[in-house]
Structures are given as C-alpha cells and as structure tokens.
Design an enzyme around this catalytic site. Structure first.
Site, PDB file in Angstrom:
ATOM      1  N   TYR A 109     140.015   7.873   0.648  1.00  0.00           N
ATOM      2  CA  TYR A 109     139.923   9.247   1.143  1.00  0.00           C
ATOM      3  C   TYR A 109     140.517   9.239   2.543  1.00  0.00           C
ATOM      4  CZ  TYR A 109     137.797  13.582   2.852  1.00  0.00           C
ATOM      5  OH  TYR A 109     137.581  14.828   3.414  1.00  0.00           O
ATOM      6  N   ASP A 159     142.552  10.815  -2.450  1.00  0.00           N
ATOM      7  CA  ASP A 159     142.928  11.995  -1.678  1.00  0.00           C
ATOM      8  C   ASP A 159     143.635  11.520  -0.420  1.00  0.00           C
ATOM      9  OD1 ASP A 159     143.133  14.233  -0.134  1.00  0.00           O
ATOM     10  OD2 ASP A 159     141.011  14.763  -0.179  1.00  0.00           O
ATOM     11  N   HIS A 260     139.516  20.318  -5.334  1.00  0.00           N
ATOM     12  CA  HIS A 260     140.531  19.405  -5.885  1.00  0.00           C
ATOM     13  C   HIS A 260     140.358  19.303  -7.402  1.00  0.00           C
ATOM     14  CE1 HIS A 260     141.692  17.200  -2.041  1.00  0.00           C
ATOM     15  NE2 HIS A 260     140.607  17.838  -1.655  1.00  0.00           N
TER      16      HIS A 260
END
Length: 269
Positions: A109, A159, A260
């Site tokens: 992330y 991500d 997302h």
DNA sequence: ATGACAATTTTTAATTGA
C-alpha cells in the site's frame, strides 16, 4: 492459480462486500490493503472458514495490509525494509508454493503523498507526506532490485497510488499537480519498472478506459471518472507464467462498495 | 475555488484518504 489485489478501505465496513467477491471470483491468493485494523481485531475466522490462511500486518485506524491464501505460504515477512523508524503498515510478503513453481508475492500500500509540499527550490519538504511517498518508493526500488536478483518468479502488487500515464485517468488534467500523477511520482515508478518488471495489465489490455478507483464523491462511478492506480509488477519469471488478467470493475456499483476494485491475474504455478 | 463522500477515532468534530 488466481492472484488478486484489492484495497478494501476498511475490513469492518467491507466484510460483506469482500466475502461476496471472494465467493464469486474465487482467488487462490488475495492481498488486501487498507484493512484499517489491528491484527487482533481482523475477523480471520470468516476467511479461514472459506479455506484461506490469513496473514495480517495491521495498524490502528489506517493503512494495514493482509494476505489471504488457499495455497501454502512460506517465509512471511512484514514491513518494507530500509527505515526502522517507519511505523506505517504498508508491506507484507510471502512465498506461495504451487505444484510446479513457487512465487514470491509482495502486497503493498504505497503512500498517497498528498498534500504535495515543495520548498522554494521545488524540492519536497522534509517530513511532509510527499517526501515520505518518494522516500518509500526509493526503498521499494531497493527491495525490487533484490527480488530481480533472485531470478525467480516474484510479483509486487497492490495499491501503488500512481497513475502511470494519461490514459490511466478519465480526466488526466484534473490530476496535474496531484501526488498520484506528478512527474516525480511517475518517474520513481518508471525507474522501478525499468529495472525489468512487467506491469501486467497493460500487456493484455491496451485500450484506455480501464480503472481501479472511483472517488465516492461527485458521482465519479456513475460518470466513469476513474483512475488506474492498483497494479501488479512482475519479474520476467513471473510474467512468463501469466495466462490472463483483468479488473473486476462491476463490484464498484454494488451496495457499500470500497472505492477501489480488485485486479487479478491467472498464473500457472 | 470549494465541496462533495466514506471510514475511523479523536465521536456529534477531526483526520485521512485520492
């Protein structure tokens, strides 16, 4: 084996949406971001009942990553190396053992980086969020070099908070100056790709209009005002094993969705 | 130029996200 990445924006708020998607998509391995939970509070039993081994690297309130796997995991490590003072839970890696091949998976992330703070010379202000993002990407590059040096199948997925190219945003103009799209961010991303990684989605889907994130605000989903910021970077040995990949965009239109959606790849392990 | 929207904790307001 089907591998997926999904920023769920809070495990507590996403138990139903995540469970439904797992039942339908049937990934063998899923890396999650923004679990927004400490390890002890993660509802691991819900996923163990579905046959997953659950490994978390959690944090109170924000961030937090996890791996769900139906295949055996070995050598699990938590935290991105390179800064012992970094308290943010944004990295977890493990080796997935398949019948013919083993695959090192790194769930990440990457920091958002906004607001962008620059000094008079245009340098990111030390201690600011943008400087943290760029420093984190330098550490990522170092880990990426190590992974390539093994000459074994590996993938860094999650991500990235990076819009690589204009065609990865419905309205690229809107993102100019944003930490997701600024030249320094994209250059840092490109330096990692240039080491020899394959960003797998674009090898199979050349057309614009593919996104993995739509803001909750201003009817972004309804207008398809999205951005593509969730990615898989694969070593050559991993990319050679890929049979298919895609984005499960449809679940963005469901009840109580994450902002997302999942990105997945079918890999011959 | 601003706020919109969602999740969480700091909870009836503030922080973070992208």
């Amino acid at each position: 084996m089907k591998l997926a990445t999904f920023n769920i924006n809070g495990i507590k708020a996403r138990i139903q949406a995540l469970s439904d998607w797992l039942d339908e998509a049937q990934p063998d391995v899923a890396v999650l971001q923004e679990i927004k939970s400490v390890d002890e509070a993660f509802p691991r039993e819900l996923f163990e009942e579905k046959g997953y081994q659950v490994e978390t690297h959690g944090q109170k309130s924000f961030n937090g990553v996890a791996i769900l796997s139906k295949l055996p995991l070995e050598d699990i490590r938590r935290g991105l190396p390179g800064d012992d003072g970094d308290e943010q839970a944004r990295w977890i890696e493990a080796t997935v053992v398949g019948e013919k091949n083993a695959l090192r998976i790194c769930g990440l992330y990457l920091p958002n980086g906004n607001p962008v703070e620059l000094d008079e010379a245009g340098r990111p202000v030390e201690g600011g969020k943008y400087a943290y993002k760029l420093a984190w990407m330098e550490r990522l590059k170092t880990r990426a070099e190590e992974l390539l040096a093994t000459e074994e199948p590996s993938v860094m997925l999650g991500d990235y908070n990076i819009i690589p190219q204009a065609q990865d945003a419905a309205n690229p103009k809107k993102w100019e100056g944003d930490a997701l799209y600024r030249p320094e961010s994209r250059a840092a991303w490109q330096r990692i790709v240039n080491l020899g990684f394959t960003e797998i989605f674009r090898t199979r889907h050349a057309a614009p209009g593919h996104y993995t994130f739509w803001d909750y605000q201003a009817g972004a989903w309804q207008k398809n005002d999205g951005i593509r910021i969730d990615h898989m970077l694969m070593s050559p040995q991993c990319a050679d094993l890929v049979e298919d990949c895609g984005i499960d965009a449809g679940i963005r239109g469901r009840e109580k969705p994450s902002d997302h959606v999942p990105l997945w790849a079918e890999i011959a392990l």
